[in-house]
Scaffold this motif. Structure first.
Motif, short mmCIF file in Angstrom:
data_model
loop_
_atom_site.label_atom_id
_atom_site.label_comp_id
_atom_site.label_asym_id
_atom_site.label_seq_id
_atom_site.Cartn_x
_atom_site.Cartn_y
_atom_site.Cartn_z
N PHE A 115 102.45 49.32 -0.18
CA PHE A 115 102.79 49.64 1.21
C PHE A 115 103.00 51.15 1.39
CE2 PHE A 115 105.96 50.42 4.51
CZ PHE A 115 105.35 49.83 5.60
N ILE A 116 103.65 51.79 0.42
CA ILE A 116 103.88 53.24 0.51
C ILE A 116 102.56 53.99 0.56
CG2 ILE A 116 104.78 55.24 -0.73
CD1 ILE A 116 107.05 53.41 -1.73
N ARG A 119 100.84 53.24 3.95
CA ARG A 119 101.49 53.95 5.05
C ARG A 119 101.15 55.44 5.01
NH1 ARG A 119 106.45 56.23 6.84
NH2 ARG A 119 107.04 55.43 8.88
N LYS A 123 99.59 56.87 8.43
CA LYS A 123 100.48 57.60 9.32
C LYS A 123 100.77 58.99 8.77
CE LYS A 123 102.92 53.55 11.15
NZ LYS A 123 104.23 52.94 11.41
N LEU A 165 112.94 53.76 1.89
CA LEU A 165 111.92 52.85 2.42
C LEU A 165 112.40 52.19 3.71
CD1 LEU A 165 109.08 51.93 1.60
CD2 LEU A 165 110.12 50.03 0.37
N THR A 168 112.60 54.68 6.71
CA THR A 168 111.28 55.06 7.25
C THR A 168 110.59 53.91 7.95
OG1 THR A 168 110.27 54.63 5.07
CG2 THR A 168 110.88 56.91 5.58
N THR A 169 110.65 52.71 7.37
CA THR A 169 109.88 51.59 7.92
C THR A 169 110.61 50.88 9.06
OG1 THR A 169 110.76 50.11 6.21
CG2 THR A 169 108.66 51.18 5.77
N GLY A 172 112.05 54.19 11.48
CA GLY A 172 110.99 55.11 11.88
C GLY A 172 111.25 56.58 11.61
N ARG A 235 106.39 60.62 -1.47
CA ARG A 235 105.75 59.32 -1.68
C ARG A 235 105.33 59.08 -3.12
NH1 ARG A 235 103.31 60.09 3.54
NH2 ARG A 235 104.21 58.66 5.04
#
Length: 255
Positions: A115-116, A119, A123, A165, A168-169, A172, A235
């Motif tokens: 996922f990292i 993302r 984005k 995590l 950020t997720t 936001g 990341r």
């Protein structure tokens, strides 16, 4: 093992752990085994590690605060909730077996790493926090602090990484602000735990104080890199921490 040998083992590894921890969390995966290698009693390893890591975290938190890369309200709410969650998690250890959690983590950690990376491609390092209503943001902050605080009290490794995590997720935030918020939450949790170890007298200060100096250096350098370089630097380190945690879980389950 002589004192000089203990210093030679602990100090370089604590520096490395602090460098990693200040950027993406998870430094305890490196620093705690370093103390165990010295042969001192396990409870002194825990206390001494908490002393050195907490000292370093204080400096990296201060650096993030001075840079403005944090959101005070959400960080404070999450920190308060994390203290309650940590207590709840510690209580749960008295009743539940952590094997099920370990198995779940073996599934979740690779998914988090993927996922990292995903993302990062989809984005930019920007914040969408302002799109969330204030009351909802406060509620989500409390939930993040409570849940991850409970994880910290029940199991522990990788707490900082999961906080970044989550910030950020779910909320936001950009990576740098998420790191700053995480430092505030971690510092609150660490200070509470440190007070317990000090009261119990389970800190070997002649080893923990030099290690704390190395921890300060690692946190200072790492937080500077995180603030300067942002998501493109944070990341990959987060993925590294997840790989270390996954490896530790596999080793603990099958060793």
């Amino acid at each position: 093992m002589t004192f000089l040998q203990q210093i030679a083992i602990v100090c370089p590894l604590v520096f490395l752990a602090s460098l990693v921890d200040s950027i993406a969390g998870g430094g305890g995966l490196i620093s705690l085994p370093a103390y165990y290698l010295t042969g001192i009693p396990a409870h002194f390893c825990l206390g001494s590690n908490k002393f050195s890591s907490c000292t370093g975290t204080l400096f990296s938190t201060g650096r993030f605060l001075r840079s403005g890369n944090f959101h005070f309200r959400t960080a404070a709410v999450a920190a308060a909730a994390a203290l309650g969650g940590s207590f709840l998690g510690a209580r749960l250890t008295l009743f539940l077996d952590d094997r099920a959690l370990r198995i779940a983590m073996l599934i979740l950690l690779p998914a988090a790493a993927v996922f990292i990376f995903w993302r990062g491609r989809k984005k930019s390092d920007s914040s969408t926090f302002d799109q969330i209503p204030r009351r909802r943001a406060i509620l989500l902050s409390a939930v993040i602090g409570l849940v991850i605080g409970a994880y910290d009290g029940f199991f522990g490794p990788g707490t900082g990484t999961f906080l970044i995590l989550a910030f950020t997720t779910i909320l936001g935030f950009d990576m740098k602000t998420a790191c700053g918020n995480t430092k505030v939450v971690n510092l609150a949790s660490n200070l509470a735990a440190l007070a317990t170890f000090i009261a119990a007298g389970t800190i070997q200060y002649n080893l923990a104080v030099p290690a704390a100096a190395c921890s300060i250096a690692g946190h200072w350098i790492g937080s500077g890199l995180a603030i300067k370089k942002g998501a493109k630097f944070i990341r990959p380190v987060m993925v590294l921490v997840l790989i270390l945690l996954f490896s530790k879980l596999v080793f603990d389950m099958f060793a």
